[in-house]
Design a protein around this motif. Structure first.
Motif, mmCIF file in Angstrom:
data_model
loop_
_atom_site.group_PDB
_atom_site.id
_atom_site.type_symbol
_atom_site.label_atom_id
_atom_site.label_comp_id
_atom_site.label_asym_id
_atom_site.label_seq_id
_atom_site.Cartn_x
_atom_site.Cartn_y
_atom_site.Cartn_z
ATOM 1 N N VAL A 93 0.725 -1.259 0.087
ATOM 2 C CA VAL A 93 -0.043 -0.402 0.168
ATOM 3 C C VAL A 93 0.549 1.292 -0.433
ATOM 4 C CG1 VAL A 93 -2.022 1.146 1.120
ATOM 5 C CG2 VAL A 93 -2.056 -1.076 1.057
ATOM 6 N N ASP A 94 0.526 2.057 -1.159
ATOM 7 C CA ASP A 94 0.808 3.208 -0.964
ATOM 8 C C ASP A 94 0.509 4.687 0.574
ATOM 9 O OD1 ASP A 94 2.613 2.729 -3.219
ATOM 10 O OD2 ASP A 94 0.843 3.199 -4.530
ATOM 11 N N SER A 95 1.734 5.625 0.505
ATOM 12 C CA SER A 95 1.535 5.956 1.869
ATOM 13 C C SER A 95 0.769 7.540 0.731
ATOM 14 C CB SER A 95 2.903 7.446 1.698
ATOM 15 O OG SER A 95 2.864 7.549 0.676
ATOM 16 N N LEU A 96 -0.714 7.710 2.031
ATOM 17 C CA LEU A 96 -1.458 8.187 1.467
ATOM 18 C C LEU A 96 -1.520 10.037 1.366
ATOM 19 C CD1 LEU A 96 -4.467 8.169 2.308
ATOM 20 C CD2 LEU A 96 -4.124 10.025 3.744
ATOM 21 N N PHE A 97 0.119 10.557 1.432
ATOM 22 C CA PHE A 97 0.693 11.483 0.918
ATOM 23 C C PHE A 97 2.051 11.325 -0.384
ATOM 24 C CE2 PHE A 97 -2.944 13.033 3.366
ATOM 25 C CZ PHE A 97 -3.528 13.862 2.614
ATOM 26 N N ASP A 98 2.376 12.379 -0.713
ATOM 27 C CA ASP A 98 3.687 11.873 -0.656
ATOM 28 C C ASP A 98 4.035 13.338 -0.066
ATOM 29 O OD1 ASP A 98 3.136 14.774 -2.720
ATOM 30 O OD2 ASP A 98 2.605 13.602 -4.521
ATOM 31 N N ALA A 99 5.402 13.851 -0.350
ATOM 32 C CA ALA A 99 6.488 15.023 0.116
ATOM 33 C C ALA A 99 5.629 16.194 -0.369
ATOM 34 C CB ALA A 99 7.523 14.731 0.039
ATOM 35 N N GLU A 100 5.469 16.413 -1.513
ATOM 36 C CA GLU A 100 5.065 18.161 -1.745
ATOM 37 C C GLU A 100 3.105 17.836 -1.648
ATOM 38 O OE1 GLU A 100 4.297 20.374 -5.793
ATOM 39 O OE2 GLU A 100 4.755 18.102 -6.099
ATOM 40 N N GLN A 101 2.517 16.669 -1.605
ATOM 41 C CA GLN A 101 1.168 16.896 -0.719
ATOM 42 C C GLN A 101 1.799 17.612 1.128
ATOM 43 O OE1 GLN A 101 -0.451 13.576 -2.635
ATOM 44 N NE2 GLN A 101 -1.865 14.200 -4.033
ATOM 45 N N ALA A 102 1.815 17.013 1.209
ATOM 46 C CA ALA A 102 2.265 17.213 2.489
ATOM 47 C C ALA A 102 2.703 18.690 3.006
ATOM 48 C CB ALA A 102 3.005 15.891 3.585
ATOM 49 N N MET A 103 3.752 19.178 2.300
ATOM 50 C CA MET A 103 3.972 20.087 2.291
ATOM 51 C C MET A 103 2.501 20.971 1.814
ATOM 52 S SD MET A 103 6.707 22.501 3.833
ATOM 53 C CE MET A 103 7.671 21.122 3.295
#
Length: 251
Positions: free
Chosen positions: A196-206
């Protein structure tokens, strides 16, 4: 006490056919009567019964193993779902199907729906309810513009609810609430399982961090004030006594 000798001619037992013919086969009933036990079972029967018993035992063990494996698989799935729910909580007030419906509405229609979802009947006269409505509608509309999935939107709405509850119910200071936010947003960067992929990537988390910085944390004292007032209605203004010299200049 007297004894009967079977080998004596005058003994009644000596005149029986079995006494003169020891080779003669005894029937099962006579053998049980004489020996008090059942006749021996043929070796072939024993082997067959043994094989049947072993097969039944093997099938039972295999069935038990299969049942245990299925139970373990269900437990693993439930455990993974529980871990994913803890890491990426979803907003309880609306389902993913309702989110899909809201995504097709205008902002005015979304606001009307949130009035019903949040139970805000007096938002036009109550500053607290008006602020709550604006807080959640603005957050939802931002997620819509970011083209997030239903699961991502539900998490962000749950995050908005969580941070606001920390202010209204726990009176949590700014720094503590900021740390809680950092924990939750960092949890979305971790995948619950390799599949399963993480819910958000680094750009979305930022992007989420920047949005909450502008919408909530920069106005943190205003929200603290909003939830610290004892009265249900907050006054939008108050009377001020001005000096007589300033009255001509007041419009």
């Amino acid at each position: 006490m007297s004894f009967i000798h079977l080998d004596r001619p005058d003994c009644p037992e000596a005149h029986r056919p079995e006494a003169h013919h020891p080779d003669r086969k005894l029937t099962a009933r006579k053998l049980i009567t004489r020996t008090g036990s059942s006749p021996p079972v043929h070796c072939g029967h024993v082997a067959m019964v043994t094989r049947v018993t072993k097969n039944m035992s093997a099938k039972a063990k295999q069935s038990n193993k299969s049942a245990d494996k299925n139970a373990n698989d269900r437990n693993d799935v439930a455990s993974k779902e529980s871990d994913a729910e803890k890491a990426n909580p979803q907003w309880k007030l609306i389902s993913h199907e309702q989110i899909n419906t809201l995504l097709d509405l205008t902002v005015e229609q979304v606001q009307f729906q949130f009035e019903e979802i949040l139970g805000l009947k007096n938002y036009q006269t109550c500053l607290k309810e008006a602020s709550l409505l604006d807080y959640f509608v603005s957050g939802f509309w931002w997620t819509r513009e970011m083209n997030y999935t239903c699961q991502q939107i539900s998490f962000i709405m749950a995050l908005l609810q969580f941070l606001l509850d920390n202010i209204s119910e726990k009176q949590m200071p700014f720094v503590d609430n900021l740390n809680e936010f950092a924990k939750m947003i960092s949890g979305t960067r971790q995948s619950p399982s390799p599949e399963v992929d993480s819910l958000f990537d680094a750009e979305q988390a930022m992007s989420i961090t920047d949005y909450l910085k502008c919408s909530l944390f920069q106005n943190y004292q205003l929200y603290e004030f909003l939830f610290s007032q004892p009265r249900e209605e907050l006054l939008l203004g108050k009377k001020v006594r001005l000096p007589a010299s300033l009255c001509p200049y007041v419009c």
